[in-house]
Scaffold this motif. Structure first.
Motif, PDB file in Angstrom:
ATOM      1  N   PRO B 138       0.806  -1.228   0.000  1.00  0.00           N
ATOM      2  CA  PRO B 138       0.000   0.000   0.000  1.00  0.00           C
ATOM      3  C   PRO B 138       0.839   1.278   0.000  1.00  0.00           C
ATOM      4  CG  PRO B 138      -0.828  -1.565   1.607  1.00  0.00           C
ATOM      5  CD  PRO B 138       0.465  -2.126   1.106  1.00  0.00           C
ATOM      6  N   GLY B 139       2.093   1.212   0.412  1.00  0.00           N
ATOM      7  CA  GLY B 139       2.906   2.426   0.441  1.00  0.00           C
ATOM      8  C   GLY B 139       3.498   2.793  -0.916  1.00  0.00           C
ATOM      9  N   PRO B 142       1.731   6.112  -2.909  1.00  0.00           N
ATOM     10  CA  PRO B 142       2.121   7.408  -2.343  1.00  0.00           C
ATOM     11  C   PRO B 142       3.599   7.730  -2.590  1.00  0.00           C
ATOM     12  CG  PRO B 142       0.858   6.158  -0.738  1.00  0.00           C
ATOM     13  CD  PRO B 142       1.087   5.256  -1.906  1.00  0.00           C
ATOM     14  N   ARG B 146       5.115  10.884  -4.722  1.00  0.00           N
ATOM     15  CA  ARG B 146       6.112  11.734  -4.104  1.00  0.00           C
ATOM     16  C   ARG B 146       7.371  11.815  -4.983  1.00  0.00           C
ATOM     17  NH1 ARG B 146       6.701  13.464   1.256  1.00  0.00           N
ATOM     18  NH2 ARG B 146       8.854  13.766   1.835  1.00  0.00           N
ATOM     19  N   GLN B 149       6.857  14.128  -7.833  1.00  0.00           N
ATOM     20  CA  GLN B 149       6.933  15.536  -7.409  1.00  0.00           C
ATOM     21  C   GLN B 149       8.389  15.969  -7.275  1.00  0.00           C
ATOM     22  OE1 GLN B 149       4.800  15.835  -3.725  1.00  0.00           O
ATOM     23  NE2 GLN B 149       2.796  15.868  -4.705  1.00  0.00           N
ATOM     24  N   ILE B 150       9.183  15.125  -6.623  1.00  0.00           N
ATOM     25  CA  ILE B 150      10.598  15.458  -6.430  1.00  0.00           C
ATOM     26  C   ILE B 150      11.284  15.596  -7.791  1.00  0.00           C
ATOM     27  CG2 ILE B 150      12.782  14.672  -5.444  1.00  0.00           C
ATOM     28  CD1 ILE B 150      11.009  13.031  -3.418  1.00  0.00           C
ATOM     29  N   ALA B 152      10.000  16.270 -10.769  1.00  0.00           N
ATOM     30  CA  ALA B 152       9.577  17.462 -11.513  1.00  0.00           C
ATOM     31  C   ALA B 152      10.315  18.701 -11.011  1.00  0.00           C
ATOM     32  CB  ALA B 152       8.065  17.658 -11.378  1.00  0.00           C
ATOM     33  N   ARG B 153      10.491  18.778  -9.688  1.00  0.00           N
ATOM     34  CA  ARG B 153      11.153  19.942  -9.117  1.00  0.00           C
ATOM     35  C   ARG B 153      12.655  19.927  -9.422  1.00  0.00           C
ATOM     36  NH1 ARG B 153       6.645  18.906  -7.442  1.00  0.00           N
ATOM     37  NH2 ARG B 153       5.237  20.355  -6.409  1.00  0.00           N
ATOM     38  N   ARG B 156      13.140  20.898 -12.996  1.00  0.00           N
ATOM     39  CA  ARG B 156      12.956  22.338 -13.161  1.00  0.00           C
ATOM     40  C   ARG B 156      14.228  23.087 -12.765  1.00  0.00           C
ATOM     41  NH1 ARG B 156       8.632  25.977 -13.526  1.00  0.00           N
ATOM     42  NH2 ARG B 156       7.485  24.235 -14.412  1.00  0.00           N
ATOM     43  N   ALA B 168      21.243  19.801  -4.035  1.00  0.00           N
ATOM     44  CA  ALA B 168      21.514  18.856  -2.952  1.00  0.00           C
ATOM     45  C   ALA B 168      20.275  18.352  -2.189  1.00  0.00           C
ATOM     46  CB  ALA B 168      22.540  19.447  -1.986  1.00  0.00           C
ATOM     47  N   PRO B 169      19.391  19.251  -1.677  1.00  0.00           N
ATOM     48  CA  PRO B 169      18.261  18.714  -0.917  1.00  0.00           C
ATOM     49  C   PRO B 169      17.313  17.868  -1.778  1.00  0.00           C
ATOM     50  CG  PRO B 169      18.028  21.091  -1.176  1.00  0.00           C
ATOM     51  CD  PRO B 169      19.384  20.731  -1.692  1.00  0.00           C
ATOM     52  N   TRP B 170      17.280  18.138  -3.084  1.00  0.00           N
ATOM     53  CA  TRP B 170      16.416  17.346  -3.981  1.00  0.00           C
ATOM     54  C   TRP B 170      17.088  16.026  -4.306  1.00  0.00           C
ATOM     55  CZ3 TRP B 170      11.722  19.116  -3.949  1.00  0.00           C
ATOM     56  CH2 TRP B 170      11.533  20.472  -3.637  1.00  0.00           C
ATOM     57  N   GLU B 172      18.995  14.335  -2.369  1.00  0.00           N
ATOM     58  CA  GLU B 172      18.869  13.466  -1.203  1.00  0.00           C
ATOM     59  C   GLU B 172      17.480  12.808  -1.146  1.00  0.00           C
ATOM     60  OE1 GLU B 172      19.855  14.308   3.409  1.00  0.00           O
ATOM     61  OE2 GLU B 172      21.048  15.378   1.904  1.00  0.00           O
ATOM     62  N   GLN B 173      16.440  13.609  -1.407  1.00  0.00           N
ATOM     63  CA  GLN B 173      15.075  13.061  -1.386  1.00  0.00           C
ATOM     64  C   GLN B 173      14.860  12.090  -2.542  1.00  0.00           C
ATOM     65  OE1 GLN B 173      11.606  15.477  -0.048  1.00  0.00           O
ATOM     66  NE2 GLN B 173      12.867  17.156  -0.735  1.00  0.00           N
TER      67      GLN B 173
END
Lengths: 200, 349
Positions: B138-139, B142, B146, B149-150, B152-153, B156, B168-170, B172-173
């Motif tokens: 089920p995870g 989601p 997520r 979303q990461i 796409a950003r 960009r 860097a913060p992107w 890592e995610q």
């Protein structure tokens, strides 16, 4: 909407620009106000004007305030050694409602958002660093939202603050109080498990 | 599990429908464009909250309708659950879907579009394995949303000039969520290949060797650090092409029949049978994960198959708890409930 008198059409148009309000609600609000006493409507319009004229951002924490520094920054009983970093003034209010947090805040006025072209320079990040140089804090709590933008902002700040020797923490994510394990979604449950603590 | 009844209002070409399937195997026949696939779609939306044909909610209500309502009973050995869903147009013109989701309800859908798993672009195979992984874990969905979303950003940022210092913060995610996806996809592939090795020969009626493997540029790595390091290695190329070049969104499945890649091999009938076998191979792992058997929604699953193979397929689906099978021609199947679909109405044959 050409058949509305100009002032009506103008108000409907103004309402429609607000978030979450479509043409029908805008019409309903407009005709509702038309029926209210003049006094009440004048009060609303002066409240609208005052919010823009009298409200400023606190020059220390960037919360919205009518006095500078704001009441929290001016309060000597609040611990200046613990700084809670939030995205928006709304988030600060949510934290305050708990009545549990006795430290001070820093409002970023946003989060890192490449899709909206918002980078670190558009947030109150430099101001946070200057603040920490001026009066070193023991702990910075990163309380940005648990979405991808909030997470990126927290990761970015954590990396930036680490060399300053300050303790950097991130708020936990997990189960809502009063909830039932059975009804929690898997992602929340997984995060709650990751953030588990010793008890007793 | 089984669907006890389905009620539709203003859904596709059904103005109002109250349908009570009777058998485990329900054969829906009718001429083209009478609403067979729409009925399968309605059953799918009732079970999972999503359409298997479209991600556009606006496509689901009847032409000109402002809302559509679906309802029904889902039967489990431990009890019956009544679920409802409303899809409506909001004031601002967007469409909203709201309703109950039953945690153990699963649908496995087969349709002509599944041929793309074999001969389509890598995105079709990623979509297939993500759909299967979402039914197991089920995870997964989601995390996938997520990840998108990461991604796409991050893309960009790569498109903007001089933003390299902000990756860097992107990164890592992307690495953490990306590895989470790859891990679940690998587990899904492992469960699938075991079952496929049994199902495909059973359907084909001959011995065959089928294999599915997960293909990623990260090899066998399992740690987010490996994805992070791969991003680091491709940094210059990424800056030039302004795109994220490593991660689960670039991975693929290799599906081989008797040692040959199926993208370049196989008759249309063979490809259809293999696509159907992939769906049938989902059944057992999904049953184990959900704690109850999924409902099978098979759209025209027997066309282009010879009668011997068709018989094998019918034998295989007979063990399922509930199956809906559409067909343009009447099928003679023992023990099946037969239904006729005609211009938005369903009647017993």
């Amino acid at each position: 909407m050409a058949f509305y008198p100009e002032p009506v059409a103008r108000l409907i148009d103004a309402f429609q620009r607000l978030p979450g309000i479509g043409p029908k609600t805008a019409q309903r609000l407009t005709f509702f106000l038309l029926k209210r006493p003049a006094e009440e409507v004048r009060e609303l319009s002066s409240a609208l004007a005052a919010v823009k004229e009298r409200i400023i951002y606190c020059t220390i924490c960037f919360n919205v305030t009518d006095q500078d520094p704001c009441r929290i920054c001016a309060d000597p009983t609040r611990d200046a050694g613990v700084l809670c970093v939030v995205e928006e003034p709304n988030d600060l209010l949510a934290m305050e409602r708990t009545g549990e947090f006795k430290g001070r805040y820093h409002v970023l006025l946003g989060a890192l958002s490449p899709l909206d072209g918002i980078g670190p320079d558009d947030l109150k990040v430099r101001e946070l660093l200057l603040r920490l140089e001026d009066g070193p804090a023991r702990e910075v709590i990163l309380a940005t939202n648990p979405n991808v933008e909030g997470e990126a902002t927290a990761l970015y700040l954590a990396k930036l603050l680490r060399p300053l020797g300050v303790r950097v923490t991130r708020i936990a994510r997990g189960l809502p109080v009063g909830g039932d394990l059975e009804y929690a979604d898997q992602v929340t449950l997984t995060k709650a498990l990751e953030g588990r603590r010793e008890i007793g | 599990m089984q669907i006890g009844c389905l009620v539709l209002r203003d859904f596709r070409n059904y103005q109002t429908l109250s349908y009570r399937p009777t058998g485990r195997l329900n054969v829906l026949t009718g001429r083209n464009a009478q609403g067979k696939t729409n009925l399968l779609e309605g059953l799918g939306v009732l079970l999972t909250g999503r359409s298997f044909r479209t991600s556009r909610l606006a496509d689901l209500p009847s032409w000109g309708a402002e809302a559509t309502m679906l309802g029904g009973d889902l039967i489990h050995t431990e009890g019956t659950r009544t679920v409802r869903r409303t899809i409506q147009r909001l004031e601002d013109g967007t469409w909203q879907s709201a309703g109950d989701l039953c945690p153990w309800a699963r649908a496995i859908v087969f349709g002509w579009q599944d041929l793309a798993i074999l001969n389509g672009p890598p995105a079709a195979r990623r979509g297939f394995i993500d759909g299967f992984a979402a039914r197991l874990f089920p995870g997964h969905l989601p995390a996938l949303l997520r990840y998108r979303q990461i991604l796409a950003r991050r893309n960009r940022l790569l498109q903007a000039a001089g933003a390299e210092g902000r990756l860097a913060p992107w990164d890592e995610q992307l690495a953490a969520t990306g590895m989470e996806l790859i891990d679940r996809r690998r587990r899904a592939v492992a469960a699938l290949s075991t079952e496929l090795a049994r199902v495909y020969p059973a359907l084909a009626g001959e011995r065959h060797k089928v294999a599915v493997a997960y293909r990623t540029s990260l090899g066998e790595a399992t740690e987010p650090a490996a994805l992070l390091a791969a991003l680091e290695r491709r940094r210059a190329e990424e800056a030039r092409r302004r795109l994220t070049l490593v991660g689960p969104h670039r991975d693929d499945l290799a599906i081989e029949l008797n040692g040959t890649d199926t993208r370049t091999f196989g008759s249309r009938g063979e490809q259809r049978l293999l696509a159907l076998a992939l769906r049938m191979a989902e059944v057992l792992p999904v049953t184990e994960a959900a704690g109850t058997a999924p409902v099978l929604l098979l759209d025209d699953a027997l066309s282009e198959l010879d009668s011997v193979v068709g018989g094998n397929v019918l034998r295989e689906i007979h063990s399922a708890e509930q199956v809906f099978l559409t067909s343009p021609e009447p099928l003679a199947v023992n023990g099946a409930a037969r239904w006729i679909v005609e211009s938005g109405e369903v009647s017993a044959a």
